[in-house]
Design a protein around this motif. Structure first.
Motif, short mmCIF file in Angstrom:
data_model
loop_
_atom_site.label_atom_id
_atom_site.label_comp_id
_atom_site.label_asym_id
_atom_site.label_seq_id
_atom_site.Cartn_x
_atom_site.Cartn_y
_atom_site.Cartn_z
N MET A 194 22.74 -35.18 -29.04
CA MET A 194 21.69 -34.06 -28.75
C MET A 194 20.22 -34.79 -28.89
SD MET A 194 21.91 -31.75 -27.00
CE MET A 194 23.31 -30.92 -27.15
N VAL A 195 20.12 -35.37 -30.22
CA VAL A 195 18.94 -35.98 -30.50
C VAL A 195 18.44 -36.98 -29.39
CG1 VAL A 195 17.44 -37.00 -32.34
CG2 VAL A 195 19.22 -35.50 -33.08
N ASP A 196 19.57 -37.78 -29.13
CA ASP A 196 19.60 -39.12 -28.02
C ASP A 196 18.72 -38.43 -26.69
OD1 ASP A 196 20.33 -40.82 -30.13
OD2 ASP A 196 22.39 -40.83 -29.31
N ALA A 197 19.70 -37.01 -26.47
CA ALA A 197 19.33 -36.60 -24.98
C ALA A 197 18.03 -36.12 -24.95
CB ALA A 197 20.35 -35.66 -24.76
N PHE A 198 17.62 -35.38 -26.12
CA PHE A 198 16.00 -35.02 -26.26
C PHE A 198 15.06 -36.03 -26.28
CE2 PHE A 198 12.88 -32.35 -28.84
CZ PHE A 198 12.28 -31.87 -27.75
N GLU A 199 15.21 -37.23 -26.94
CA GLU A 199 14.25 -38.30 -26.80
C GLU A 199 14.19 -38.83 -25.29
OE1 GLU A 199 15.85 -40.96 -29.74
OE2 GLU A 199 14.63 -40.12 -31.42
N ARG A 200 15.28 -38.85 -24.71
CA ARG A 200 15.46 -39.58 -23.44
C ARG A 200 14.68 -38.52 -22.47
NH1 ARG A 200 20.74 -40.36 -23.52
NH2 ARG A 200 21.03 -38.35 -22.43
N GLU A 201 15.04 -37.39 -22.63
CA GLU A 201 14.37 -36.44 -21.45
C GLU A 201 12.88 -36.29 -21.67
OE1 GLU A 201 16.58 -32.78 -21.46
OE2 GLU A 201 18.42 -33.69 -20.96
N PHE A 202 12.55 -36.03 -22.96
CA PHE A 202 11.22 -36.15 -23.15
C PHE A 202 10.31 -37.31 -22.80
CE2 PHE A 202 7.31 -35.81 -25.90
CZ PHE A 202 6.94 -34.46 -25.82
N ALA A 203 10.89 -38.52 -22.95
CA ALA A 203 10.51 -39.95 -22.59
C ALA A 203 10.24 -39.73 -21.16
CB ALA A 203 11.33 -41.20 -23.19
N GLU A 204 11.13 -39.34 -20.43
CA GLU A 204 10.90 -39.40 -18.95
C GLU A 204 9.80 -38.48 -18.58
OE1 GLU A 204 14.70 -38.22 -17.09
OE2 GLU A 204 15.56 -39.99 -17.85
N CYS A 206 16.09 -29.51 -25.77
CA CYS A 206 16.67 -29.57 -24.58
C CYS A 206 16.39 -28.51 -23.82
CB CYS A 206 17.91 -30.19 -24.71
SG CYS A 206 18.18 -31.96 -25.35
N GLY A 207 16.62 -27.47 -24.17
CA GLY A 207 16.63 -26.09 -23.62
C GLY A 207 15.07 -25.78 -23.12
N GLN A 208 14.30 -26.20 -24.16
CA GLN A 208 12.78 -25.70 -23.85
C GLN A 208 12.19 -26.42 -22.68
OE1 GLN A 208 10.17 -23.56 -26.47
NE2 GLN A 208 12.08 -22.38 -25.24
N LEU A 209 12.73 -27.87 -22.81
CA LEU A 209 12.05 -28.57 -21.90
C LEU A 209 12.32 -28.07 -20.30
CD1 LEU A 209 12.89 -32.54 -22.57
CD2 LEU A 209 10.59 -31.26 -22.21
N ARG A 210 13.53 -27.49 -20.15
CA ARG A 210 13.72 -26.89 -18.89
C ARG A 210 12.89 -25.79 -18.51
NH1 ARG A 210 17.49 -29.93 -20.51
NH2 ARG A 210 19.07 -31.00 -19.28
N VAL A 211 12.16 -25.04 -19.49
CA VAL A 211 11.19 -23.92 -18.85
C VAL A 211 9.71 -24.42 -19.24
CG1 VAL A 211 12.92 -22.25 -19.29
CG2 VAL A 211 11.50 -22.89 -21.35
N ILE A 235 5.90 -25.30 -26.25
CA ILE A 235 7.32 -25.12 -26.42
C ILE A 235 7.76 -25.11 -27.76
CG2 ILE A 235 7.99 -25.73 -23.88
CD1 ILE A 235 8.57 -28.54 -24.92
N THR A 236 8.73 -24.98 -28.25
CA THR A 236 9.16 -24.72 -29.63
C THR A 236 10.42 -25.02 -29.82
OG1 THR A 236 8.68 -23.63 -31.66
CG2 THR A 236 9.42 -22.41 -29.99
N THR A 237 10.79 -25.87 -30.83
CA THR A 237 12.13 -26.08 -31.38
C THR A 237 12.31 -25.18 -32.85
OG1 THR A 237 11.40 -28.06 -32.63
CG2 THR A 237 12.35 -28.32 -30.25
N SER A 238 11.32 -24.50 -33.03
CA SER A 238 11.13 -23.71 -34.47
C SER A 238 10.18 -24.82 -35.35
CB SER A 238 12.58 -23.47 -35.04
OG SER A 238 12.99 -24.44 -35.76
N GLY A 239 10.51 -25.84 -35.24
CA GLY A 239 9.61 -26.83 -35.87
C GLY A 239 10.11 -28.07 -35.59
N MET A 275 12.38 -18.21 -26.14
CA MET A 275 13.44 -19.18 -25.83
C MET A 275 13.49 -19.04 -24.28
SD MET A 275 14.66 -21.23 -28.10
CE MET A 275 13.00 -21.22 -28.78
N GLY A 276 14.01 -19.93 -23.50
CA GLY A 276 13.87 -19.95 -22.12
C GLY A 276 15.43 -19.53 -21.75
N GLY A 277 16.44 -19.62 -22.27
CA GLY A 277 17.87 -19.01 -21.87
C GLY A 277 18.95 -20.08 -22.28
N GLU A 278 18.38 -21.44 -22.01
CA GLU A 278 19.74 -22.30 -22.13
C GLU A 278 19.80 -23.02 -23.52
OE1 GLU A 278 20.89 -24.88 -18.73
OE2 GLU A 278 18.86 -24.45 -18.01
N GLU A 279 18.86 -22.62 -24.23
CA GLU A 279 18.81 -23.23 -25.65
C GLU A 279 20.08 -23.08 -26.30
OE1 GLU A 279 16.53 -21.26 -24.36
OE2 GLU A 279 14.93 -22.38 -24.66
#
Ligand SMILES: *Cc1c(COP(=O)(O)O)cnc(C)c1O
Length: 364
Positions: A24-34, A234-239, A181-185, A1-5
């Motif tokens: 949170m799901v919406d935010a992850f989708e949006r950030e990943f799309a970007e 969302c945390g993993q994307l930052r690392v 990067i992982t979210t566990s699954g 993990m990176g720290g912010e998860e």
């Protein structure tokens, strides 16, 4: 993990969205799309689920064919089989280890001649190196066959300056426990096609028609990503950038420590892109090196260090016996001589020196 998860998980708890939906799901989708440069994304329970939905949406069904890389992990291929289609395997290009665009073009021409085109082509971005999507598209587009890129291993990798998966009608990403990067699954389906994502979103939550009661006119699945999992994402994307730099550094250390030995070489990096070096993969030629890959693997295993052979080609898997294949010798050779070395982000200089020392010592 990176720290912010943990902070994002606490945010999910604070809003009490402990469900497969929410901000949170919406935010992850949006950030990943970007990040990947696709207009639309759908967060799912796995990369396998993402491939299943993509292929179903492209109309893959019983009696159809889907062309796939033979050198891959089976999860990119099983969804086609679950939909009733037959996989047809294409060999790797020696320069990239990914689907050979020339063999693909030959196979598509043969399919066209028979009057039976595949419903989709699924190239894998192997070990974090992008397949040559432009050449794959050049082979597919004249036949109108869509490409779904299996970028499960390639989050953070790029192709001609674009993120892995770009250029596909859709792309599939994985956040399984072993990925960069992982979210566990978890997984993500991405596309520029709004309708594709809209309908697969509908299918991923049991295909509930808009009605106050439960009304169904299609068969769906329970494939949506949980809010807690998305928070980790969302945390993993930052690392992610840090992870890619670390994995590339690990690769460089192995090359520096072992690259001058006879009989050992490393997975080449195609000039068109930048691999995330998810795994460092060595090719060991037994006669020149003084040990075969299995002997190296056993020598490291004796020190409690895990290595793995390269994916066993799909056309050599008992479950796919009898499936059509174009080429095959390159993937077989890579399987025979390949060894995936320890590549985890936690590895430090002294670990790599110890591993490299044991590999040197394993030579007869
Ligand atoms: C990991 C992986 C998948 C499947 O992703 P999951 O999230 O584990 O379902 C698909 N294809 C390839 C090439 C993979 O490495």
């Amino acid at each position: 993990m990176g720290g912010e998860e943990r902070r994002f998980i606490e945010e999910a708890f604070a809003t009490n969205y402990i469900a497969p939906l929410g901000p949170m799901v919406d935010a992850f989708e949006r950030e990943f799309a970007e990040r990947v440069g696709f207009r639309h994304t759908l967060a799912l329970s796995s990369g396998t689920a993402a491939m299943h939905l993509a292929l179903r949406e492209l109309g893959v069904g019983p009696g159809d064919e889907v062309l796939a890389s033979t050198l891959t992990f089976i999860a990119g291929v099983t969804p086609a089989v679950q939909l009733g289609a037959a996989p047809v395997f294409i060999d790797s290009d020696r320069a990239t280890w990914n689907m050979d665009p020339n063999l693909l073009a030959e196979e598509l021409a043969a399919c066209a001649k028979k009057g039976k085109l595949p419903k989709a082509v699924v190239p894998t971005d192997l070990y974090g190196q992008c397949a040559d999507v432009d050449r794959i598209r050049a082979a597919c587009d004249p036949h109108g066959v869509p490409v779904v890129v299996d970028s499960a291993e390639a989050v953070g990798a790029s192709y001609k300056g674009r993120h892995a998966g770009a250029g596909g009608r859709a792309a599939v990403y994985s956040f399984n426990g072993n990925k960069i990067i992982t979210t566990s699954g978890g997984g993500m389906l991405a596309s520029d096609d709004a309708k594709l994502i809209e309908h697969t979103r509908f299918l991923s939550t049991q295909a509930r028609d808009p009605a106050p009661h439960y009304e169904h006119s299609e068969i769906g699945y329970n494939y949506r990503m949980s809010s807690i999992v998305a928070a980790i994402g969302c945390g993993q994307l930052r690392v992610l950038d840090q992870r890619v730099e670390k994995r590339r550094w690990i690769f460089e250390q192995y090359v520096r420590l072992l690259g001058n030995l006879p009989g050992i070489e490393f997975m080449p990096e195609a000039a068109y892109g930048r691999s995330n070096r998810w795994l460092t993969v060595a090719l060991i030629t037994a006669e020149a090196f003084g040990a075969d890959p299995a002997a190296v693997r056993r020598a490291l295993e004796a020190e409690n260090i895990e290595t793995r052979p390269v994916w066993k080609p799909m056309h050599q898997q008992p479950v796919f016996r009898g499936c059509r294949l174009r080429g095959g010798a390159v993937a077989e050779d890579l399987f025979q001589r390949g060894l995936c070395l320890p590549s985890g982000t936690a590895l430090e200089q002294e670990d790599l020196e110890r591993i490299a020392g044991l590999i040197r010592k394993s030579r007869g």
